[in-house]
Motif scaffolding. Structure first.
Motif, PDB file in Angstrom:
ATOM      1  N   ARG A 384       3.738  19.299   1.197  1.00 27.53           N
ATOM      2  CA  ARG A 384       4.462  18.883   2.284  1.00 27.53           C
ATOM      3  C   ARG A 384       5.939  19.007   1.932  1.00 27.53           C
ATOM      4  NH1 ARG A 384       0.581  15.245   3.374  1.00 27.53           N
ATOM      5  NH2 ARG A 384       1.642  13.690   2.452  1.00 27.53           N
ATOM      6  N   LEU A 385       6.520  20.235   1.276  1.00 32.38           N
ATOM      7  CA  LEU A 385       7.852  20.155   0.689  1.00 32.38           C
ATOM      8  C   LEU A 385       8.849  19.932   1.757  1.00 32.38           C
ATOM      9  CD1 LEU A 385       8.052  23.330  -1.546  1.00 32.38           C
ATOM     10  CD2 LEU A 385       8.299  20.983  -2.265  1.00 32.38           C
ATOM     11  N   ASN A 386       9.704  18.934   1.301  1.00 32.70           N
ATOM     12  CA  ASN A 386      11.067  18.762   2.203  1.00 32.70           C
ATOM     13  C   ASN A 386      12.403  18.645   1.250  1.00 32.70           C
ATOM     14  OD1 ASN A 386      11.604  16.036   1.420  1.00 32.70           O
ATOM     15  ND2 ASN A 386      10.024  15.565   2.741  1.00 32.70           N
ATOM     16  N   GLU A 387      13.181  18.373   1.836  1.00 30.61           N
ATOM     17  CA  GLU A 387      14.584  18.418   0.860  1.00 30.61           C
ATOM     18  C   GLU A 387      14.766  17.479  -0.175  1.00 30.61           C
ATOM     19  OE1 GLU A 387      17.116  16.928   4.533  1.00 30.61           O
ATOM     20  OE2 GLU A 387      15.797  18.562   4.392  1.00 30.61           O
ATOM     21  N   HIS A 388      13.800  16.111  -0.231  1.00 37.10           N
ATOM     22  CA  HIS A 388      13.864  15.188  -1.131  1.00 37.10           C
ATOM     23  C   HIS A 388      13.260  15.787  -2.138  1.00 37.10           C
ATOM     24  CE1 HIS A 388      14.920  12.521   1.923  1.00 37.10           C
ATOM     25  NE2 HIS A 388      13.550  12.618   2.928  1.00 37.10           N
ATOM     26  N   HIS A 389      12.301  16.735  -2.007  1.00 39.52           N
ATOM     27  CA  HIS A 389      11.806  17.270  -3.306  1.00 39.52           C
ATOM     28  C   HIS A 389      12.361  18.262  -4.098  1.00 39.52           C
ATOM     29  CE1 HIS A 389       8.311  16.080  -0.508  1.00 39.52           C
ATOM     30  NE2 HIS A 389       8.294  15.457  -1.455  1.00 39.52           N
ATOM     31  N   LEU A 390      13.678  18.731  -3.727  1.00 36.55           N
ATOM     32  CA  LEU A 390      14.644  19.642  -4.331  1.00 36.55           C
ATOM     33  C   LEU A 390      14.971  19.096  -5.769  1.00 36.55           C
ATOM     34  CD1 LEU A 390      16.708  20.947  -1.582  1.00 36.55           C
ATOM     35  CD2 LEU A 390      14.743  21.984  -2.820  1.00 36.55           C
ATOM     36  N   VAL A 391      14.970  19.836  -6.921  1.00 37.82           N
ATOM     37  CA  VAL A 391      15.501  19.279  -8.098  1.00 37.82           C
ATOM     38  C   VAL A 391      16.877  19.228  -7.995  1.00 37.82           C
ATOM     39  CG1 VAL A 391      15.594  19.870 -10.559  1.00 37.82           C
ATOM     40  CG2 VAL A 391      13.712  20.388  -9.257  1.00 37.82           C
ATOM     41  N   SER A 392      17.710  20.088  -7.361  1.00 40.54           N
ATOM     42  CA  SER A 392      19.078  20.097  -7.453  1.00 40.54           C
ATOM     43  C   SER A 392      19.493  20.605  -5.949  1.00 40.54           C
ATOM     44  CB  SER A 392      20.041  20.669  -8.320  1.00 40.54           C
ATOM     45  OG  SER A 392      21.140  21.070  -7.798  1.00 40.54           O
ATOM     46  N   LYS A 393      19.892  19.702  -5.149  1.00 40.09           N
ATOM     47  CA  LYS A 393      20.158  19.952  -3.449  1.00 40.09           C
ATOM     48  C   LYS A 393      20.874  21.113  -3.506  1.00 40.09           C
ATOM     49  CE  LYS A 393      20.427  17.877   0.876  1.00 40.09           C
ATOM     50  NZ  LYS A 393      19.966  16.830   1.686  1.00 40.09           N
ATOM     51  N   ARG A 394      21.839  20.908  -4.464  1.00 37.18           N
ATOM     52  CA  ARG A 394      23.178  22.002  -4.194  1.00 37.18           C
ATOM     53  C   ARG A 394      22.574  23.177  -4.854  1.00 37.18           C
ATOM     54  NH1 ARG A 394      28.818  19.799  -6.574  1.00 37.18           N
ATOM     55  NH2 ARG A 394      28.423  18.664  -4.825  1.00 37.18           N
ATOM     56  N   GLY A 395      21.781  23.188  -5.916  1.00 32.12           N
ATOM     57  CA  GLY A 395      21.593  24.525  -6.391  1.00 32.12           C
ATOM     58  C   GLY A 395      20.361  25.216  -5.729  1.00 32.12           C
ATOM     59  N   LEU A 396      19.279  24.426  -5.103  1.00 32.18           N
ATOM     60  CA  LEU A 396      18.168  25.098  -4.910  1.00 32.18           C
ATOM     61  C   LEU A 396      17.955  25.075  -3.375  1.00 32.18           C
ATOM     62  CD1 LEU A 396      15.526  23.452  -7.537  1.00 32.18           C
ATOM     63  CD2 LEU A 396      16.377  25.969  -7.360  1.00 32.18           C
ATOM     64  N   GLU A 397      18.552  24.255  -2.499  1.00 30.19           N
ATOM     65  CA  GLU A 397      18.505  24.296  -0.997  1.00 30.19           C
ATOM     66  C   GLU A 397      18.332  25.737  -0.467  1.00 30.19           C
ATOM     67  OE1 GLU A 397      18.963  21.205   2.411  1.00 30.19           O
ATOM     68  OE2 GLU A 397      20.785  21.741   1.286  1.00 30.19           O
ATOM     69  N   GLY A 398      19.537  26.448  -0.787  1.00 25.49           N
ATOM     70  CA  GLY A 398      19.890  27.817  -0.129  1.00 25.49           C
ATOM     71  C   GLY A 398      18.766  28.637  -0.658  1.00 25.49           C
ATOM     72  N   TYR A 399      18.324  28.524  -1.895  1.00 21.76           N
ATOM     73  CA  TYR A 399      17.384  29.383  -2.420  1.00 21.76           C
ATOM     74  C   TYR A 399      16.016  29.305  -1.747  1.00 21.76           C
ATOM     75  CZ  TYR A 399      14.268  31.574  -5.632  1.00 21.76           C
ATOM     76  OH  TYR A 399      13.038  32.268  -6.220  1.00 21.76           O
ATOM     77  N   TRP A 400      15.672  27.944  -1.704  1.00 20.12           N
ATOM     78  CA  TRP A 400      14.160  27.799  -1.415  1.00 20.12           C
ATOM     79  C   TRP A 400      14.218  28.121   0.418  1.00 20.12           C
ATOM     80  CZ3 TRP A 400      11.249  22.912  -3.462  1.00 20.12           C
ATOM     81  CH2 TRP A 400      11.118  23.208  -4.905  1.00 20.12           C
TER      82      TRP A 400
END
Lengths: 406, 320
Positions: A384-400
Motif C-alpha cells: 500500500r505505497l503512499n507518499e510517507h514511504h518515499l525515501v526522499s519526497k523531493r527526489g522520488l515522488e515525481g519518479y514514482w
C-alpha cells in the motif's frame, strides 16, 4: 497433560522434555518468554539444567558450542537481530559438527524497528550448515523441538538444528497443546551421545587451521550430513507419531493435493491461512491444494518434484525477499521442479514485518493467476505505497508517480 | 619452586609451527606444566591458532577446542557449565581446569565483552591473555594493548594512544584472582598458574609476550627483552586477590629498593618498533613522556612501601 499456553512457553516445554542440560540465551523480543519459562522451570526444580545468562547472542552461541563440545545436550533460543548477531558462530557450530537445537522466533529485521513476523532473519542464515525446520502450530513447535534433538544427534547427520516459528502469531498467541508424557519422550529420544567431545583421555585438537588440501572434504561432509538429514527427518516424524502420537508431516506437509492441478506452497503459520484459501478456491471450482515446506534446509527437492510435477500452476508465497531477485522460496521451488512437469510458477511476496495476510487475498491472487491475470513473476499483493514511504519526497515522488507506483 | 623442579612431562609437544623465539609457545609450556593433564583448553583466534600446527597434527597434548575471535569468556561459560553437569552425573571424578588462551587482540579489543560477561558471572575458569602488544598473527597491527609510541603496520609513526590496562579492569570486576607474568620470570609465572589452579571462579593471568618479528629484535633476545620490560618498569609483575595487590619478582625488588629501575631508553632501544624515537634524531619529548609515567608510578609505589615499613615499625615496636 493438556495445556493452553503461548508458543514460546510451549517451546520451553519441548526443551524440558528433551532433558536439555545446558541452556545459554540472551533475551530478545519476541523470544524472551522461552528463556523466562526455562529459568522458572529450573528455579522451581522442575528442570535439572544449567542456565547461562550470557551478555549477547554471540556469546550465547559460543557458550552453547562450549557445552555441546563437552558432550552435554544444549539448547538456546533467539530471534531476528539476535540471530544476525550470532551469525559467525552459526557457521562455527555447524562446521565443527556439533549437535544442538535452537529455536528462532521469526521476526523482521530493522530498520525500522519491527518485532513482528517475517522470515528474513532465518533465510539470511540459510547457508550456515544448520538444518531449518518451520512450524505451523503450537503443538508442532513442542513436538519439533524434541524431534530436532533426535535429528541433530543422529550419527548420519551431526549438525545443529534451528526450529523456526512465527513471531506473535505463534510466539505470543495462546493455543491448546498436548504435552506428551516424559517416559514417551525418553523412549523416543535416547541420552545424548556425540560423535566427538573434548576428552581428557584422548586429547584431540578440534577446529585448528586447515589447508586447502582438506577443507573441501570437510565442507563435503557437511553437505552429505544435510543430505542424509532428509531421511532422518522423515523417520523422526514417523517414529514420533508411533511413540507419542502427533504428526505434522516430514519434509513437507500436504493438504488436499491428491486431485489438485494447482498448488499453494508456503512455510510457517502462513500455511494455516493457505488451508482456508484452498477451501475458498475449491468453493469457486478451482482444484487447489497446499504443500507446506516444513524442512527448508535440507530442501525437499524430491517431494516437491513428485507433488508439483502434475500441477498446472504453482503459487509460492514468500514471507521474505531476496533483494535484487525475488522471493527466496520461489527461486528454490522453481529450481527444484525445473525439468519436471510444466507448471507455471507464480510468487506472492507478502506478510512482511507482521502484516496481516488474509486467506481471501491469497485466494483472490491465486484465482487471478489461474485466469491468466497475474504475471509469473514476484508481486507484492498487500503493498500500500503512499507518499510517507518515499525515501526522499523531493527526489522520488515525481519518479514514482511517473512510473505509476503512486 | 625452582626451574629444575618443574614437572618433566611436556604437554606442549615438539613440532609446533611457531616462529623462532616465540613467546607464546614458551608461555604455553610453562602454563601446561603448572596446570597438568586435567585441563580442557580453548584457543581463541590468535598466533596460537597457527603455532599449534595445522590439521591433522597438533602440538597441544590437551583436549582443545579452537574458537572464534570474540568468544573466550562465553565459550568458557559453556565448557564450565557442561563440566559441572558431567561432575554431577559422575562422568568426571573432579572438575578439570578450564583454560582459555587468547592474545591481546582477542582480549583487549574484540573479546572484552565476552570476558567481562564471564567475569561478572564469575565463571569457573582461567583466562590467559598472552600479550604481544599487537595483532601479531595478522602481521603486527595496533591493538588496545600496543604501547604509546610503538610502531605497527598501521601506526607507522608510532601509536598516539596509551594502552588500556585490562588487568586492572579485571581487578575492577572483583574476580578472585588477577595476575601478571613475564617470560623472564618463569618460576614466578609457574607459581601464579599453580595458585590459580587451586582457586574457584574467574582467574585472569596476563603474560607479556615480546614478539621477535613484530617488535623487531633478534629471535634469541625474547627473554632479554621480557626482562628489560620488567626492569625498566614497562611491565609490572603483581597478583591481586582478596582486595589486595602484592608485587612480585623483579617488580617487587625494584619497589623494595633491592634493584634499580632501569631507564626506559634501554628497553626501547632493544627493539626496532621504537627505532623512530632514536633516529634520525632523538625524540626526547616522547621518551620523557614514557619515562615520566613510569617514574611517577614507581615513585608512588616506593613511597607507599617505605611508609608501610615505617608504620609497621611503630606498630611492632615493643612498649617501653
Amino acid at each position: 497433560m493438556r495445556l493452553v499456553d503461548t508458543g514460546n512457553h510451549v517451546a520451553a516445554w519441548g526443551a524440558r522434555l528433551a532433558r536439555v542440560e545446558v541452556v545459554s540465551a540472551y533475551p530478545i523480543t519476541p523470544q524472551t518468554q522461552v528463556i523466562e519459562e526455562i529459568s522458572r522451570f529450573i528455579d522451581e526444580g522442575e528442570m535439572d539444567c544449567e542456565y547461562i545468562p550470557v551478555e549477547s547472542e554471540h556469546s550465547a552461541m559460543a557458550a552453547m558450542i562450549g557445552s555441546a563440545a563437552m558432550g552435554v545436550r544444549s539448547f538456546s533460543a533467539t530471534s531476528a537481530h539476535g540471530l544476525a548477531y550470532m551469525h559467525e558462530l552459526l557457521h562455527w557450530a555447524a562446521g565443527i559438527r556439533l549437535p544442538m537445537v535452537m529455536v528462532n522466533v521469526n521476526r523482521a529485521l530493522g530498520p525500522g524497528w519491527n518485532i513482528w513476523c517475517d522470515h528474513q532473519d532465518t533465510l539470511a542464515a540459510r547457508d550456515t550448515g544448520w538444518i531449518q525446520l518451520y512450524c505451523a502450530s503450537h503443538q508442532e513447535v513442542l513436538d519439533t523441538v524434541i524431534q530436532a534433538f533426535r535429528i541433530s544427534e543422529d550419527l548420519k547427520v551431526i549438525l545443529p538444528v534451528m526450529v523456526c516459528y512465527d513471531a506473535i502469531f505463534i510466539s505470543h498467541s495462546y493455543m491448546q497443546v498436548e504435552v506428551p508424557d516424559q517416559d514417551k519422550v525418553d523412549r523416543f529420544l535416547p541420552p545424548f551421545r556425540s560423535l566427538w567431545k573434548l576428552d581428557l583421555d584422548y586429547p584431540l585438537t578440534h577446529g585448528s587451521v586447515i589447508y586447502p588440501d582438506d577443507y573441501e572434504e570437510v565442507r563435503f561432509s557437511m553437505f552429505k550430513g544435510l543430505d542424509n538429514a532428509r531421511k532422518v527427518i522423515e523417520r523422526a516424524a514417523e517414529e514420533y507419531r508411533d511413540i507419542v502420537g502427533d504428526f505434522h508431516g516430514g519434509m513437507v506437509e500436504t493438504y488436499r493435493t491428491e486431485d489438485a492441478d494447482c498448488a499453494l506452497v508456503a512455510m510457517g503459520s502462513m500455511a494455516s491461512e493457505c488451508k482456508m484459501a484452498v477451501e475458498e478456491l475449491r468453493d469457486k471450482g478451482y482444484r487447489c491444494g497446499l504443500v507446506r515446506v516444513r524442512s527448508y534446509r535440507p530442501f525437499p527437492i524430491a517431494e516437491l518434484r513428485e507433488l508439483l510435477s502434475p500441477m498446472r500452476s504453482v503459487m509460492v508465497i514468500d514471507r521474505s525477499v531476496s533483494f535484487g531477485l525475488e522471493g527466496a522460496l520461489f527461486s528454490e521451488v522453481k529450481a527444484a521442479i525445473y525439468g519436471h512437469g510444466d507448471a507455471t510458477v507464480y510468487n506472492l511476496i507478502t506478510g512482511l514485518g507482521g502484516r496481516d495476510v488474509r486467506y481471501d487475498l491469497i485466494a483472490e491472487k491465486t484465482a487471478d493467476a489461474l485466469e491468466g491475470k497475474l504475471a509469473p513473476e514476484s508481486s507484492w499483493p498487500s503493498l500500500r505505497l503512499n507518499e510517507h514511504h518515499l525515501v526522499s519526497k523531493r527526489g522520488l515522488e515525481g519518479y514514482w508517480k511517473k512510473e505509476g507506483v503512486l | 619452586m625452582r626451574l629444575r623442579d618443574f614437572p618433566e612431562e611436556e604437554l606442549f609437544l615438539q613440532g609446533s609451527a611457531a616462529c623462532q623465539g616465540c613467546p607464546g609457545s614458551a608461555a604455553l609450556r610453562v602454563a601446561f606444566k603448572a596446570l597438568g593433564r586435567e585441563t580442557i583448553l580453548c584457543v581463541i583466534a590468535s598466533c596460537t591458532s597457527v603455532l599449534q600446527s595445522p590439521f591433522p597434527v597438533s602440538a597441544l597434548n590437551l583436549p582443545t577446542l579452537n574458537m572464534a575471535f570474540a568468544t573466550g569468556g562465553a565459550t568458557a561459560s559453556g565448557l564450565s557449565a557442561a563440566a559441572d553437569r558431567l561432575v554431577a552425573s559422575g562422568a568426571f571424578k573432579e572438575k578439570p581446569t578450564i583454560l582459555v588462551w587468547a592474545g591481546d587482540g582477542g582480549t583487549y579489543d574484540i573479546g572484552i565483552q565476552a570476558l567481562s560477561g564471564a567475569a561478572e558471572r564469575n565463571t569457573d575458569f582461567i583466562y590467559v591473555c598472552y600479550n604481544n602488544e599487537a595483532y601479531s598473527n595478522t602481521g603486527t597491527q595496533r591493538s588496545g594493548a600496543t604501547p604509546y609510541a610503538a610502531w605497527t603496520t598501521n601506526t607507522t609513526k608510532g601509536k598516539d594512544e596509551w594502552r588500556k590496562d585490562i588487568a586492572q579492569i579485571m581487578v575492577a570486576h572483583g574476580v578472585p584472582y588477577v595476575a601478571t607474568a613475564s617470560l623472564a620470570y618463569p618460576t614466578d609465572m609457574y607459581r601464579k598458574f599453580a595458585k590459580a589452579k587451586e582457586i574457584k571462579g574467574t582467574r585472569y593471568i596476563e603474560i607479556q609476550a615480546p614478539c621477535p618479528p613484530g617488535w623487531k629484535f633478534p629471535s634469541s633476545h625474547t627473554i632479554k627483552v621480557a626482562r628489560l620490560a620488567v626492569q625498566s618498569g614497562m611491565w609490572m609483575l603483581y597478583e591481586h586477590e582478596g582486595g589486595k595487590t602484592a608485587y612480585t619478582a623483579g617488580t617487587q625488588r625494584i619497589i623494595q629498593g633491592q634493584s634499580k629501575l632501569l631507564p626506559v631508553e634501554e628497553y626501547l632501544q632493544a627493539q626496532g618498533r621504537f627505532r623512530h624515537l632514536f633516529s634520525p634524531e632523538k625524540d626526547e619529548m616522547r621518551i620523557a613522556e614514557i619515562q615520566g609515567r613510569i617514574s611517577h608510578i614507581f615513585d608512588t609505589l616506593q613511597f607507599t612501601h617505605k611508609m608501610k615499613e615505617h608504620i609497621m615499625d611503630i606498630e611492632l615496636a615493643p612498649p617501653r
